[in-house]
Motif scaffolding. Sequence first.
Motif, PDB file in Angstrom:
ATOM      1  N   ASN A   1      72.478   1.076  14.828  1.00 38.38           N
ATOM      2  CA  ASN A   1      73.732   0.835  14.110  1.00 38.38           C
ATOM      3  C   ASN A   1      74.454   2.205  14.149  1.00 38.38           C
ATOM      4  N   MET A   2      74.569   3.070  15.087  1.00 38.42           N
ATOM      5  CA  MET A   2      75.477   4.203  15.301  1.00 38.42           C
ATOM      6  C   MET A   2      75.667   4.454  16.854  1.00 38.42           C
ATOM      7  N   PRO A   3      76.996   5.160  17.194  1.00 35.03           N
ATOM      8  CA  PRO A   3      77.304   5.315  18.557  1.00 35.03           C
ATOM      9  C   PRO A   3      75.944   5.747  19.187  1.00 35.03           C
ATOM     10  N   VAL A   4      75.863   5.120  20.481  1.00 36.66           N
ATOM     11  CA  VAL A   4      74.797   5.457  21.477  1.00 36.66           C
ATOM     12  C   VAL A   4      74.788   6.923  21.660  1.00 36.66           C
ATOM     13  N   LEU A   5      75.752   7.679  21.941  1.00 35.04           N
ATOM     14  CA  LEU A   5      75.837   9.295  22.327  1.00 35.04           C
ATOM     15  C   LEU A   5      75.447   9.705  21.105  1.00 35.04           C
ATOM     16  N   GLU A   6      75.744   9.535  19.874  1.00 33.21           N
ATOM     17  CA  GLU A   6      75.273  10.448  18.691  1.00 33.21           C
ATOM     18  C   GLU A   6      74.037  10.124  18.418  1.00 33.21           C
ATOM     19  N   LYS A   7      73.332   8.956  18.623  1.00 37.78           N
ATOM     20  CA  LYS A   7      71.800   8.829  18.245  1.00 37.78           C
ATOM     21  C   LYS A   7      71.085   9.671  19.388  1.00 37.78           C
ATOM     22  N   PHE A   8      71.492   9.455  20.889  1.00 38.44           N
ATOM     23  CA  PHE A   8      71.066  10.319  21.796  1.00 38.44           C
ATOM     24  C   PHE A   8      71.073  11.764  21.480  1.00 38.44           C
ATOM     25  N   SER A   9      72.166  12.262  21.099  1.00 34.97           N
ATOM     26  CA  SER A   9      72.052  13.623  20.786  1.00 34.97           C
ATOM     27  C   SER A   9      71.434  14.134  19.551  1.00 34.97           C
ATOM     28  N   SER A  10      70.908  13.296  18.724  1.00 35.37           N
ATOM     29  CA  SER A  10      70.016  13.557  17.635  1.00 35.37           C
ATOM     30  C   SER A  10      68.570  13.174  18.151  1.00 35.37           C
ATOM     31  N   VAL A  11      68.430  13.060  19.198  1.00 33.94           N
ATOM     32  CA  VAL A  11      66.851  12.879  19.507  1.00 33.94           C
ATOM     33  C   VAL A  11      66.486  13.687  20.558  1.00 33.94           C
ATOM     34  N   ILE A  12      67.442  13.908  21.511  1.00 37.35           N
ATOM     35  CA  ILE A  12      67.106  14.269  22.854  1.00 37.35           C
ATOM     36  C   ILE A  12      66.427  15.770  22.766  1.00 37.35           C
ATOM     37  N   TRP A  13      66.616  16.471  21.675  1.00 39.53           N
ATOM     38  CA  TRP A  13      65.884  18.063  21.588  1.00 39.53           C
ATOM     39  C   TRP A  13      64.644  17.849  21.314  1.00 39.53           C
ATOM     40  N   TYR A  14      64.218  16.793  20.580  1.00 37.68           N
ATOM     41  CA  TYR A  14      62.610  16.661  20.423  1.00 37.68           C
ATOM     42  C   TYR A  14      61.895  16.525  21.632  1.00 37.68           C
ATOM     43  N   SER A  15      62.420  15.708  22.655  1.00 37.32           N
ATOM     44  CA  SER A  15      61.888  15.387  23.643  1.00 37.32           C
ATOM     45  C   SER A  15      61.799  16.751  24.584  1.00 37.32           C
ATOM     46  N   PHE A  16      63.054  17.263  24.638  1.00 41.38           N
ATOM     47  CA  PHE A  16      63.299  18.362  25.547  1.00 41.38           C
ATOM     48  C   PHE A  16      62.386  19.602  25.094  1.00 41.38           C
ATOM     49  N   ALA A  17      62.185  19.760  23.820  1.00 37.96           N
ATOM     50  CA  ALA A  17      61.171  20.903  23.451  1.00 37.96           C
ATOM     51  C   ALA A  17      59.531  20.372  23.685  1.00 37.96           C
ATOM     52  N   LEU A  18      59.251  19.386  23.737  1.00 40.34           N
ATOM     53  CA  LEU A  18      58.029  18.617  24.119  1.00 40.34           C
ATOM     54  C   LEU A  18      57.792  19.008  25.517  1.00 40.34           C
ATOM     55  N   SER A  19      58.967  18.576  26.353  1.00 41.24           N
ATOM     56  CA  SER A  19      58.708  18.464  27.899  1.00 41.24           C
ATOM     57  C   SER A  19      58.526  19.978  28.352  1.00 41.24           C
TER      58      SER A  19
END
Lengths: 329, 509
Positions: free
Chosen positions: A92-110
Motif C-alpha cells: 500500500n505504498m508507491p513501489v519505488l518508495e518501498k524499494f528504496s526502503s528495503v534495498i539497502w538491507y539487501s545491498f549490505a548483505l550482498s
Amino acid sequence: MKKFVIRRLLLSIVILFFVSMIIYAIMRCMPTSFVEQKAMALSQKPGAKSYQEWLDQLNAAYGLDVGIVQGYLKWFVKLITQRDFGDSWYFNMPVLEKFSSVIWYSFALSLASFILEIFIAIPLGVIAARKQYSGADYAITVFALIGISLPSFFFATILKWIFAIKLQWFDLYGIVGRNYMNLSTGGKILDMAYHLILPAITLTIVSVGSLMRYTRTNMLEVLNADYIRTARAKGLSEKRVVNHHAFRNILIPIITLLGGTLPGLFGGAMITETLFQIPGIGYTSYQCIIQGDIPFVMFYMLFFAMLILLGNLIADILYAVVDPRVRVN
Amino acid sequence: MSEEKNLNNEELALDDANRVQVLSPGMMVAKRFFRNKLAITGLIIIACMFLFAFLGGVVVPYSQSEVFYTSEEMKKDYAGATEISEYQVFANEGEELPKDISSKLILALTKKEATITTRDGSTFALNELNNDIFEIASADGSKSLAYVCKLQAYAPEGGLVESGLTAAMVAARANDESSFEYNGATYTVEEHGSGTMVRNASGEDVAYVTSYSINAVENGVIISIDFREAVVAAISSKADSFEFDGEEYQISNKNGQYTITKYKNTSVINQFEAPSSKHLVGTDGNGMDLLARLMYGGRISLLIGFVVVAIELCLGIIVGGFAGYFGGWVDTLLMRLVDIIYCVPSMPLYLILGSIMDFYKVDAGIRIFYLCIVMGLIGWVGIARIIRGQILSLREQEFMTACEACGISIRRRVFKHLIPNVIPQLVVFASMDIGAVILAESTLSFLGLGVKYPAASWGNIINAVNDSYVMTNYLFVWIPAGILILLTVLAFNFIGDGLRDAFDPKMKR
C-alpha cells in the motif's frame, strides 16, 4: 567504444521491453490474484456487498478490468510518461518508495558476502593451483564443490540450528533485536550487522565455490605460460613468481568476472533473505509474488533483468579496459 | 599353437606395431577420467543414489504415502459428577403438572410460601415434610401430586427411573419407611453407601437414590450403582483418584463440577517417531515412513534432473546449432530470443508459475511433469550459447574448409565433424546442470511451490523445518534429506569436473 556501449544500451532497452511484456502476461495469468483475495475478505464482512460486486469494483480500481494487452500498454505508457511504477498493492505504498526502503538491507548483505568471498576464494584458488593434485588442492576443490552443491535453504537451517538454537548466539529471524528501539544510533547499526552475520555466512559459503574454481583454473593457465618459465629461469624465488608475475595476470579474468557480478549486489538473495526474514528486496519480492502484487513484481523482475544486462555490459567493457589485447566490437 | 606364440614373442622387434598400444581419443579421455579420484567418487555416489531410489523403493515394504498409527494412552473424560443443588420435581403416577411448576416452586420455596401459583392460574399447596423433602398437593390438600427433593433415582442400567416410582420412593423416605407399595408391588428401601437402594420383592435392585448426579460423557456407557458409590466416596474423601473394577480413575473438581477421567488407548497418527527398527529413519509429521519417502523423493529429484536437462539439450542444440551454422539474420534473431529468456529472472518466475499451478489445484503427478517442462523451457539458453560459440569458432578452422573442399555433404559435415567437437563441452555442462536443476527443484519444493504433498521430493521433506519445533527437536526429519541433496549434486559436479579435466588435452598428470 562509445558506439559499442550505446548500441548495447539500446539493445538492452528493447530486450527489457520484451521481458516486461512476458512477465506482465504471466502475472496476469495468476488467478489467485490479490484482488480476488481482497474481494473475498471484504465481502465476508457483515452487511457487505456481494463478492462479485466487490470484485468488479476492485478490478476497476486496480485497472484489471481491461485485457492483458491493454493493461500492459496502460502500465507501459504510465512508466514512460510519468516514470512511475504505480503503487504496491500488498504494501500500500508507491513501489519505488518501498524499494528504496528495503534495498539497502539487501545491498549490505550482498556486499558483506561479496567481500568475504573475495578474501576466501582468491587466496585458496591460488594455493590450489600452485600445488596442483596435492592434498591441499583436493581439499580446496572438494570444499568449493560442496559450496556449489549446498542447497542454501538446508545450509541456512543448519546454521540456524547450531548458532541460533543450540548455542543461542543469534536470533532465529529478523534484522533487529528485541530492544532495538532503546539503542543509540551506533548500537542500532551494530544490532543490524549482528543480525546479518548468519545470512552473510550462508550466502558466502554457497557462492564462494565458483569464484574459487575460476581462480584456480586461470592460475593454472597462467602458471603454464612461457613468461612464468622465463621468470623462474631468471632465478626468481617461487614466491615472487607467483605473487607478482602470475597474480597480476590472473587479475584480468577475475576483475572481469567480479565487475560483472557488481550489479548483482542489488538483486537481493531471495531464498536466504526469506529464510532469515531479512526485510530486503529478495524477501519483499517473495512476499509480493506469493500475494500476486503485480506492480511490485513487475518492477522487481525488470530491475533484476536490468541488473543482468548491466552486469554483462560491465564485464564486456572491463574485459576491454583491463586487457589491451582485446578489441571491443 | 603354443610353439607358434613363443616364436612370435621372440621375433617381436622393438618397433613392432603389436608392441605399441594405440588408444583412440575416446579411450584416452576415459583413461584420464578414471584416473581422477573425485570423478570416481562421484560415479559411485550416483550409482548408490540410483540404487537407493529406484531399487530401494521396490525393496522397502512401505509406500511413500502410507500413514502409520500408534496407540497412545490418552486421558479421556469418562464421566461428570455434581451434587444436585436444585430441587427436582417428581410427579406421582398419572399426574400432570404445569410446565412452569419448577420455577414457580423455587419462587415459593425462597419466599417460604405454602402455595404455588402457576401461570395458567392453578394453585397448589406446598407442604414441607422432613429430610428436606416437600410435597406438592392439590390446592385443597386432598390429593398428593408430586414430591420435591434434591435427590435423583437411577436404575441399575444407568438411566433414570420413571417419575411415579421415584415419587413413591421419596414419599417413603420422607416418612422414614423401610418399604412402600407402588403399582401393586412391594419395594424395600435400605441405606446403601451414601444413598439408598430400592429393591423389589424378589430382592433385585430396582433403583438407587442419591444426591449426586453422575452422567457418562460418551453415549452408551452404563454407569453402574457401584461406580456411583465409588465416585461419591472419592468426592467425600477429597481423593484425586480412585480404583474401580481394577481400573484407575482420576477425579478433578472445578467449582463443584467433578470430572472423572480415565486413561484410554486411542489410535493416533504416528508423528515424528524417532528412528527405530520398524522405521529406519523415523516418521514425518503425517506419520509416513521417512525412508520410503526419501527413496521415492530421490526418484522424483533424479528424474526431474535428467528430464529437464534432456529438454534443455534438445532445445539448446537445435537453436544454438542453427544460429551458429547459418549465421546472419537467423543468428541475430535467435540470439536476441536467447537474450530475452536469459534476462527473465528464473527463481521468481518459477515461484509465479508455482502459485499459478497452486490455484488450479494441479494434481501432484501432473505438476511434476509441468515443472520439468517449465524448467526446461527456461534453462536451455545457456546450452544454446555454448553451442553457438563453439560452432562459430569451429566453422573458421581449417578442417571445416577441408571438409568443404572434399565435397562432403552438409549433413555429414554437421553430424560427423561439428557435433563431435561440441560434445565435450556439452557433456560437462550437462552433468553440472543436472546438479543445478536438482538444486532448483529442491528449493522450489522447499518453498512449497514445486513437488507437492503427497508426492515426496527431497525438498519438500525438508519443508518441515518451517516449524521451529520440528527443526529443533526432530533432526532425523530434515538432516537426511539435505545430505542426500548435497551428495547427489556434489556427485554430478565431481563427474562434470572430472570430465572437464579429462577432455582437456592440456591437463597432463
